[in-house]
Design an enzyme around this catalytic site. Structure first.
Site: not given
Length: 406
Positions: A114, A358
């Site tokens: 991430c 996301h």
């Protein structure tokens, strides 16, 4: 709260990396409006946009100086992109060629999960500083891209699996939802507080859309020019979501898995030609317990603050990737940016990943694009500071401290 007074901009020298262009695609939910767009196509769109922006800003600065020698052309030294789950084949190079940057422009793709998009920018910035010491002031483009919709299946031993291990045997390696639940428990973050934070993200993002806060940063792709989120009525729905693991974390107070890309163009301070931008002052990537990966930003943020010789009160804008409300609030609580009653207004002031989604490998770069809009495009004075930060699977945190230059 009011933004803090801008400190003197004395931290920047001629070789300091400066972001002078920042763009992103709309963010679409997995399986949604960008579900047929491969990751390299997403990336190519933002690469083309930032190159065009740099050419435009250089042409404008030349015109301001009285020069009139036509459109500017730029020499790109490298393209660095983050990606987590793509098809391989060096997405950065494929996207660079697809964007028309030319066969001599190389590319490198990196995976810090991430944190990949922000990590790509730090890698490019470090390379720029080294090159600037040799007199090479060429532009570098960095960012991230993710197409969860088109990510290939991974197979081992004849069976498919959702993700690779984030830690070896003998170390904890939780899925992200249970890891967020663990932080909710350890930090005493109740369901109603998580839901309230999720509602805050959506409400702020709705307001940002209404006033056009995202317009200048967005790149139209496949006819798609707006984010899938935010949801205007989310506050009336959050109580209906069942817990994912019998606790307090729900689909409503968690981010949506998404498709998207973001990129920035970086030059040395001495080569920006008066173009406004964000100087990258400090970066840090620090490991933490793999059992609680979501807490990683705490030490990373503290590290860039200490290295930059500044405190929290000196920062005008924070962007944290809101993977889960529980995880985000645990970080903000430890940093002193939130309490049971309040979240600091400087945090994700136009909403965040809980509202927009996301796209794993892109989200860290999206944070920098958002800081560019919140500070540079919004006219913040030189010296104004911002921080972007991300929690990383496997137990890491990454952060960057940036300063407005004009």
């Amino acid at each position: 709260m009011d933004s803090p007074a801008a400190p003197d901009g004395h931290r920047v020298d001629g070789s300091t990396p400066v972001i002078i262009a920042a763009r992103r695609t709309p963010i679409a939910t997995k399986g949604g409006r960008l579900s047929n767009t491969p990751v390299d196509v997403l990336a190519a769109a933002v690469l083309r946009a930032v190159v065009t922006d740099v050419e435009t800003v250089f042409a404008e600065t030349r015109a301001d100086d009285g020069a009139d020698d036509g459109p500017a052309t730029i020499d790109v030294a490298d393209v660095v992109l983050g990606n987590c789950m793509g098809p391989g084949g060096n997405t950065a190079r494929v996207a660079s060629l697809a964007a028309g940057l030319g066969i001599r422009v190389p590319g490198i793709t990196i995976d810090r999960q991430c944190g990949s998009g922000l990590a790509a920018v730090t890698v490019a910035a470090d390379a720029l500083v080294a090159a600037a010491a040799r007199g090479d002031d060429r532009v570098r483009i960095a960012g991230g891209a993710e197409s969860a919709s088109t990510a290939p299946a991974r197979i081992t031993g004849g069976a498919s699996y959702a993700r690779a291990a984030f830690a070896p045997t003998g170390f904890p390696d939780p899925e992200m939802e249970p890891a967020a639940e663990a932080l909710a428990t350890s930090h005493g973050i109740a369901r109603d507080r998580q839901d309230a934070y999720a509602a805050r993200s959506h409400d702020l993002a709705v307001s940002a859309v209404e006033r056009g806060a995202f317009d200048a940063e967005l790149v139209t792709i496949d006819g798609f020019d707006a984010d899938d989120g935010p949801r205007r009525s989310i506050s009336t729905m959050l109580h209906r979501f069942p817990p994912l693991h019998g606790g307090t974390v729900t689909a409503g107070n968690s981010c949506r898995i998404s498709d998207g890309a973001a990129a920035v163009a970086i030059v040395p301070e001495r080569a920006r030609g008066g173009a406004p931008g964000l100087a990258i002052l400090q970066t840090a990537t620090i490991g933490c317990d793999p059992a609680t990966p979501g807490i990683g930003p705490v030490d990373a943020v503290r590290s860039v603050l200490a290295a930059g010789g500044v405190g929290l009160d000196d920062i005008a804008a924070f962007e944290i990737v809101e993977a889960f409300a529980a995880q985000t609030l645990a970080v903000l609580d430890e940093l002193g940016l939130a309490s049971a009653e309040h979240v600091d207004d400087r945090v994700c002031a136009d909403g965040g990943a809980l509202a927009l989604g996301h796209p794993w490998g892109a989200s860290g770069a999206v944070g920098l694009v958002r800081l560019f809009s919140r500070l540079v495009r919004a006219g913040a004075p030189a010296g104004t500071l911002g921080i972007a930060t991300v929690a990383v699977g496997g137990g890491m945190g990454i952060a960057a401290l940036v300063e407005v230059v004009r």
